[in-house]
Design an enzyme around this catalytic site. Structure first.
Site: not given
Ligand code: DGJ
Length: 730
Positions: A198, A366, A442, A475-478, A525, A547
């Site tokens: 990370w 978020d 998380r 922005k589709w986060d995981m 993302c 990040d």
């Molecule tokens: C991880 C993403 O990489 C960040 O840019 C941000 O959107 C956070 N999650 C939000 O929880």
């Protein structure tokens, strides 16, 4: 014709503009790999299969079939019958024992390329790609395997995939299905992979290919921060401009294996596919399993050529979004500006100031839904938090639109918080093992996307949000890796299918989303760049790269990422200093120059910038408009790497017709008492005359490429310069 079959020698020739791939059949029908390398224009025989040498083929020497199988260069090796190197296909038959032997049955060659059901894959028109399908069969199992090769002539790319069909009367169990194999004589190969963690994803790693197996794999349910589904084998001394390079890249977003094995006979076997740990798939009679696609690239002119081939290929044949070749709006994202602590007024303050300085879209990250004021709650409850956003989403979006800006939103659709209405109502929708408290990552669980009801629910929740206001971007986060693999519906026999079925669920969601909202700009993302892979690129033209927004760490991350991905796909933003992750202070200008080599945007509280910084934002947004066509569509050349030299980094974006070239130079560490530094540029028309913008100096292309260009000495660590050359004659 890019693909031809010679009946006499029983060989297939697959040609691209600069490369040739040759496949040959043994008398028994084993499908052998003869050659991959520089383009061959004449006929070749099949002597490289070494069938005239001991131990001979099984039809000549049946008593030593094992010795043959253990050294024959296979196109698609199978397990259990005597090839002791890594197999690509392992099948458990009705008796429970494992063994599979594939022999050629027929083939077909056709213009164009088929889709792979349920999976992302490259595409092309009939005049851009031609496909060879080799049909093989295991008579004992009643199993048919179709080896597919698609030849992208112009881009020097061959893609491979396999489909396996049970034509027998009883169920089979597939315990391994890889997508590609490349058997070659070793040439003192070194491997190149992308490793990280990370906040430091995709650093380039090199190593010597030693005897035995060197494998890179992910078992995390995502392609991962730590490893990448890419491997290249290169000959010793390979540089940007010289050396033979064999690359393989996997179009898949879940668990994978990328491996090279050096054998007792000094051959190498490079394989790539879905990781077989935690994988097995029951194939009922009549059913077909489709393996994901692997992208193969060969360059006889070093890494630079491989990079440019892959960039062209991904831009033209993998990224479907209509944004692929378009300038994207410059966005400002509030994550590093506010984290969870924001409301409508704060966001509008940011938007107003941003608009003043040329920023075109506000992205709300978020924290806008449920009760989410930190990361412990509410994933799955995609209902706006009216305490933070009074008047709801529509009010905020309308206000942003009224400023003349677009609006984007963050979502994490694959997850559920234990503290959420969704989890309280549907605990069985989370991936977990009955009777065991599932591990949280998380503070969250993963939704079981192998279930159609969950996929449908998630799709509806996303649609509701997107229909509630005028939203241009998602922005589709995981944000967590998978563990505690258990699905309430898959039953005892199906649990080992969960990892792959989960990824198929992700793909179905993104397929439906992009079909339903064709104008949506989707950015994938995963906790930074944990799912930056060609599979995701098929759905989204850009992916958040990391990040870590520190300009210097980004040099290494973006160098590794740009080795195989076009700059247009690399999410990159300017943030504040000291950098939130590494605490480093770099000039605002350098942060802008580094983010320019990506999608470009901001990740900061613009209302807190100084007047001087604000004027730099205005300059940078203008700079983006000036150069983005070149950065997005141009040819990428890596000129120097600070990872290697410890001092400076340099890359170029060159117009394909040589009309303009943008050079970015970053002095990472200043040295005392030095003179200007000579660098050799690339991509110019040798005889044309270029002017260096702003300086008025004129150079021929030949001079810049062969004689060198002098970068004036300058003081200070982390400083950067752009050099823009424009052709004025020739
Ligand atoms: C991880 C993403 O990489 C960040 O840019 C941000 O959107 C956070 N999650 C939000 O929880």
């Amino acid at each position: 014709m890019p693909i031809t079959y010679c009946d006499q020698s029983r060989t297939f020739h697959l040609d691209t503009v600069n490369t040739t791939y040759v496949i040959g059949l043994s008398p028994e029908g084993y499908v052998g790999h003869i050659y991959y390398g520089d383009r061959l224009f004449g006929e070749v025989d099949n002597s490289l299969l070494r069938m005239e040498e001991k131990p001979f083929t099984p039809s000549v020497n049946p008593g030593n079939k094992g010795a043959f199988l253990d050294c024959f260069p296979m196109e698609y090796p199978t397990g259990g019958i005597g090839d002791y190197r890594e197999s690509c296909l392992d099948v458990q038959g009705p008796s429970g024992s494992r063994g599979c032997e594939l022999l050629y049955e027929s083939h077909q060659i056709f213009a164009g390329k088929k889709k792979i059901p349920g999976l992302p894959a490259s595409f092309g028109q009939e005049d851009q790609v031609e496909t060879l399908e080799i049909v093989c069969r295991d008579q004992v199992l009643g199993l048919k395997a179709v080896l597919s090769y698609s030849v992208f002539y112009k881009e020097d790319i061959i893609t491979r995939s396999v489909r396996v069909e049970n034509q027998g009367a009883e169920a089979l169990r597939l315990t391994k299905v890889y997508s590609a194999c490349l058997d070659m004589d070793n040439e003192e190969f070194e491997y190149i992979t992308l490793q990280g963690s990370w906040a430091r994803e995709r650093h380039i790693q090199k190593g010597k290919v030693a005897y035995g197996r060197q494998s890179m794999s992910s078992v995390r349910g995502e392609s991962g921060h730590q490893v990448h589904p890419f491997m290249a084998l290169v000959t010793p001394g390979t540089s940007q401009k010289q050396g033979r390079v064999y690359g393989m890249h996997f179009v898949y977003s879940g668990n994978f294996m990328a491996q090279v094995e050096r054998s007792q006979f000094d051959t190498v076997r490079m394989t790539m596919g879905i990781l077989s740990d935690e994988f097995s798939w029951k194939l009922e009679p009549g059913e077909t399993f489709h393996g994901p696609e692997a992208v193969l690239v060969y360059s006889g002119e070093g890494l630079g050529r491989m990079t440019r081939n892959l960039h062209n290929f991904y831009r033209n044949h993998m990224i479907r979004s209509s944004y692929c070749h378009k300038k994207r709006p410059i966005l400002i994202n509030n994550w590093e500006a506010t984290y969870f602590d924001f409301d409508t007024n704060k966001l509008l303050d940011i938007a107003r100031e941003a608009k003043e300085h040329g920023i075109e879209m506000l992205v709300m990250d978020d924290g806008w839904f449920g009760e989410r004021n930190d990361d412990t709650t509410s994933l799955g409850d995609w209902v706006v938090n009216e305490k933070k956003l009074p008047g709801g989403l529509k009010y905020l979006v309308d206000q942003v639109r009224a400023l003349g800006m677009e609006f984007g939103i963050w979502m994490e659709p694959e997850m559920v918080s234990p503290d959420s209405r969704l989890y309280r109502e549907h605990p069985d929708w989370a991936v977990q093992i009955p009777g065991r408290t599932a591990t949280q990552g998380r503070n969250q669980y993963v939704l079981d996307l192998s279930r159609q009801d969950v996929v449908d629910y998630v799709f509806d929740s996303i649609c509701k949000v997107l229909r509630s206001a005028d939203i241009s971007y998602v922005k589709w986060d995981m944000n967590r890796q998978m563990s505690d693999l258990g699905s309430a519906l898959l039953g005892r026999d199906g649990q080992q299918e969960l990892f792959h079925r989960y990824i198929l669920g992700v793909y179905e969601l993104q397929e439906r989303l992009t079909a339903e909202f064709p104008d949506l700009l989707l950015e994938n993302c995963a906790s930074g760049g944990a799912r930056f892979d060609p599979g995701m690129l098929y759905y989204s033209p850009q992916i958040w790269c990391s990040d870590d927004t520190d300009a210097i760490e980004r040099l290494a991350i973006q160098e590794g990422t740009a080795l195989i991905y076009p700059l247009s796909a690399i999410g990159a933003h300017v943030s504040v200093c000291p950098n939130h992750i590494v605490g480093r202070v770099t000039p605002f200008e350098t942060r802008g120059h580094v983010a320019l080599a990506g999608t470009f945007g901001y990740e900061l509280d613009i209302t807190k910038l100084t007047e001087e910084e604000l004027s730099q934002v205005s300059e940078q947004t203008a700079m983006y408009h000036k150069y983005n066509d070149l950065v997005r569509e141009g040819d990428y050349y890596r000129i120097a790497s600070w990872r290697e030299n410890g001092l400076y980094d340099c890359w170029e974006c060159a117009a394909a017709d040589g009309s303009e070239i943008l050079v970015t130079y970053v002095q990472v560490i200043a040295q005392p008492n030095v003179r200007s530094r000579k660098i050799y540029l690339e991509g110019f028309e040798a005889q044309a005359v270029y002017e260096l913008e702003g300086a008025g100096h004129r150079y021929t292309g030949e001079q810049l490429m062969k004689y060198g260009f002098l970068v004036p000495a300058c003081a200070g660590d982390f400083v950067s310069r752009l050099f823009h050359f424009v052709r004025i004659e020739g």
